[in-house]
Design a protein around this motif. Structure first.
Motif, mmCIF file in Angstrom:
data_model
loop_
_atom_site.group_PDB
_atom_site.id
_atom_site.type_symbol
_atom_site.label_atom_id
_atom_site.label_comp_id
_atom_site.label_asym_id
_atom_site.label_seq_id
_atom_site.Cartn_x
_atom_site.Cartn_y
_atom_site.Cartn_z
ATOM 1 N N CYS A 1 -3.037 -7.878 3.462
ATOM 2 C CA CYS A 1 -3.003 -6.709 2.580
ATOM 3 C C CYS A 1 -1.577 -6.363 2.156
ATOM 4 C CB CYS A 1 -3.632 -5.508 3.278
ATOM 5 S SG CYS A 1 -5.321 -5.775 3.847
ATOM 6 N N VAL A 2 -0.659 -6.391 3.119
ATOM 7 C CA VAL A 2 0.694 -5.968 2.836
ATOM 8 C C VAL A 2 1.419 -6.951 1.917
ATOM 9 C CG1 VAL A 2 1.830 -7.122 4.790
ATOM 10 C CG2 VAL A 2 2.698 -4.901 3.961
ATOM 11 N N SER A 3 0.852 -8.143 1.706
ATOM 12 C CA SER A 3 1.424 -9.082 0.749
ATOM 13 C C SER A 3 1.439 -8.483 -0.643
ATOM 14 C CB SER A 3 0.616 -10.391 0.740
ATOM 15 O OG SER A 3 0.620 -10.999 2.015
ATOM 16 N N CYS A 4 0.451 -7.632 -0.919
ATOM 17 C CA CYS A 4 0.386 -6.951 -2.218
ATOM 18 C C CYS A 4 0.716 -5.471 -2.087
ATOM 19 C CB CYS A 4 -1.002 -7.105 -2.829
ATOM 20 S SG CYS A 4 -1.473 -8.813 -3.128
ATOM 21 N N HIS A 5 0.090 -4.838 -1.081
ATOM 22 C CA HIS A 5 0.281 -3.389 -0.890
ATOM 23 C C HIS A 5 1.606 -3.134 -0.184
ATOM 24 C CE1 HIS A 5 -3.638 -2.183 -2.404
ATOM 25 N NE2 HIS A 5 -4.156 -3.233 -1.755
ATOM 26 N N ASN A 6 2.694 -3.418 -0.959
ATOM 27 C CA ASN A 6 4.051 -3.292 -0.419
ATOM 28 C C ASN A 6 4.902 -2.393 -1.290
ATOM 29 O OD1 ASN A 6 4.358 -4.894 -2.663
ATOM 30 N ND2 ASN A 6 4.652 -6.795 -1.490
ATOM 31 N N SER B 1 4.252 -5.018 -5.512
ATOM 32 C CA SER B 1 3.140 -5.660 -6.207
ATOM 33 C C SER B 1 1.998 -4.670 -6.437
ATOM 34 C CB SER B 1 2.629 -6.853 -5.394
ATOM 35 O OG SER B 1 3.623 -7.822 -5.235
ATOM 36 N N GLY C 1 1.539 0.824 -1.825
ATOM 37 C CA GLY C 1 1.648 0.580 -0.399
ATOM 38 C C GLY C 1 1.528 1.867 0.388
ATOM 39 N N THR D 1 1.688 -1.121 12.821
ATOM 40 C CA THR D 1 1.919 -2.514 12.439
ATOM 41 C C THR D 1 0.606 -3.215 12.106
ATOM 42 O OG1 THR D 1 1.810 -3.163 14.763
ATOM 43 C CG2 THR D 1 3.997 -2.679 13.861
ATOM 44 N N ASP E 1 -2.780 -4.310 10.072
ATOM 45 C CA ASP E 1 -3.029 -4.605 8.673
ATOM 46 C C ASP E 1 -3.818 -3.462 8.038
ATOM 47 O OD1 ASP E 1 -2.747 -6.710 6.611
ATOM 48 O OD2 ASP E 1 -4.938 -6.557 6.585
ATOM 49 N N CYS E 2 -3.662 -3.291 6.702
ATOM 50 C CA CYS E 2 -4.348 -2.202 5.998
ATOM 51 C C CYS E 2 -5.849 -2.213 6.252
ATOM 52 C CB CYS E 2 -4.102 -2.302 4.493
ATOM 53 S SG CYS E 2 -2.368 -2.407 4.013
#
Length: 468
Positions: free
Chosen positions: A114-119, A122, A125, A134, A136-137
């Motif tokens: 998730c954090v690859s995009c929701h940062n 992108s 977040g 820590t 994941d979403c």
């Protein structure tokens, strides 16, 4: 020479003008692009042909979004460096009408966490107020809706609640929360914020109002009895109600200060009219049964209270009378009653003694139309005393039950003799007592009058003699 050159220039200009006119006058050709298998929709309709068909090459032009919208391929807007990593085609999320906003994201084709995009670069977040975590979403959020989040407290350390529940990251204590340094999980659970379970173990006796003041926690309501005592003088931590009030310090006669119907239970609508204080009849142990002293009640005034509304009165089976209750009853006990028959007319017993108002003839009583007072007296119902008026009845000198002679119903002269053929002599009843050995050369019939036939001068067969 110069004249020739000038003439050629003029000719050239005229020809250019002519061809320009022809070109302007030529009709614009309409091309149906849908025949190529790629219909021009949205923003594609305003794109010039050479933007896609570079160097005049038409055949082999890509039809998939990625064929153009990739960096270094054809003159089209390209995927930004911050675009999410996905193997989906552009049209899965974008439309030809508007490149952004994105209508929907198919998370099943997204590559990475998730954090690859929701940062916040992108895609949206975690905000600055998000709990520090820590995980994941997807641990708390869903792809269908960002909120409400579902958080598992399974790995949360006991006593660390305020790390998140501090009013910034997540809900914390509100302004009316009771003052405490305890961790949230001392009272609350992860299943539900409310109701909370508070342990009063460490609370100092008499300090209840520190919290139970109506602001921080429930306090005395508007109808609470006036008192400066602490809550725990009457209430317990197990249950707010029922409370236990100690009347030890209450001044006698001041009951109505509280027992006035507003602060605490008072006299109901059916209470006897009185100006006496509650404690004249009631006790602090039990509101009922009460103890009423009749000392000041005027004789004959019983019905003022004993009227069936205020207090117990005559029931439907009571004998008809206009007498006051105290004529028969006493203040010590409602029953038994003591009735004086002095004013009762002789022969009218059945007016009351009819089995409804008062005791009447039972099922085994001899059949008679005589009034009760013919046999019974007002001193005692039994034994009864019946006077036989018949001349045939001999006084036996003792009480004999009716059934000794009247052995069948109804009782009367016709069934008074066990051996009626000897009536009305003694043998009418005593024929079975005849002893032949003692009465030689004599029959029952000849000795039928025991008391006069044989023993005229001796008392041995007198009816009044018990040893027959």
């Amino acid at each position: 020479m110069s004249r020739v050159i000038k003439s050629n220039s003029v000719l050239t200009f005229i020809l250019l003008c002519f061809w320009s006119t022809l070109a302007l006058a030529a009709p614009e050709i309409e091309f149906d692009h849908s025949k190529t298998g790629f219909d021009l929709t949205g923003m594609h309709r305003g794109v010039s042909c050479e933007s896609c068909h570079q160097a005049g090459i038409f055949q082999g032009t890509p039809k998939q979004c990625m064929g153009c919208h990739l960096q270094g391929k054809i003159a089209a807007s390209t995927i930004s460096n911050g675009h999410i990593v996905t193997n989906n085609d552009c049209q899965s999320c974008h439309t030809t009408v508007q490149w952004s906003l994105v209508r929907v994201v198919d998370h099943s084709a997204v590559i990475g966490t998730c954090v690859s995009c929701h940062n916040a670069f992108s895609a949206e977040g975690a905000p600055s107020t998000h709990p520090l975590i820590t995980a994941d979403c997807a641990t708390c959020h869903r792809t269908s809706v960002w909120t409400f989040a579902r958080f598992s407290h399974a790995n949360a350390q006991a006593g660390q609640c305020s790390t998140c529940h501090n009013g910034a990251f997540s809900d914390g204590k509100n302004s009316t929360h009771l003052p405490t340094t305890e961790s949230c999980d001392a009272c609350h659970t992860t299943n539900a914020w409310t109701p909370a379970h508070f342990s009063h173990d460490g609370v100092v006796p008499g300090a209840c109002a520190t919290c139970h003041n109506g602001s921080i926690s429930e306090g005395k309501n508007s109808t609470h009895l006036p008192t400066t005592e602490s809550c725990d003088a009457c209430h317990t931590t197990t249950s707010w109600i029922t409370s236990s009030f100690n009347h030890a310090n209450v001044v006698p006669g001041s009951c109505a200060t509280c027992h006035n119907g507003s602060i605490s239970t008072g006299k109901d609508a059916g209470h006897v009219p009185t100006t006496e204080s509650c404690d004249a009849c009631h006790t602090t142990i039990s509101w009922i049964t009460s103890s009423f002293t009749h000392d000041n009640v005027a004789p004959g005034q019983c019905a003022t209270c004993h009227n069936g509304s205020i207090s117990t009165g005559k029931d439907v089976n009571h004998i008809p009378t206009t007498e006051s209750c105290d004529t028969c009853h006493t203040t010590l006990g409602w029953t038994p009653a003591n009735f004086s028959h002095s004013g009762v007319a002789p022969g009218t017993c059945a007016t009351c003694h009819n089995g409804t108002y008062a005791t009447g003839k039972n099922s085994t009583h001899l059949s008679t139309s005589e009034s009760c007072d013919t046999c019974h007296s007002t001193n005692a119902w039994t034994p009864a005393n019946f006077v036989h008026s018949s001349a045939n009845y001999v006084d036996h000198g003792r009480t004999i039950s009716c059934s000794r002679c009247h052995q069948s119903k109804p009782e009367g002269a016709s069934n008074a003799w066990s051996n009626s053929i000897y009536a009305p002599d003694c043998a009418g009843c005593h024929a079975n007592d005849y002893e032949p050995d003692e009465h030689r050369n004599a029959s029952v019939s000849s000795l039928r009058n025991c008391a006069g036939t044989c023993h005229k001068s001796t008392p041995e067969h007198r009816a009044t003699k018990r040893s027959w």
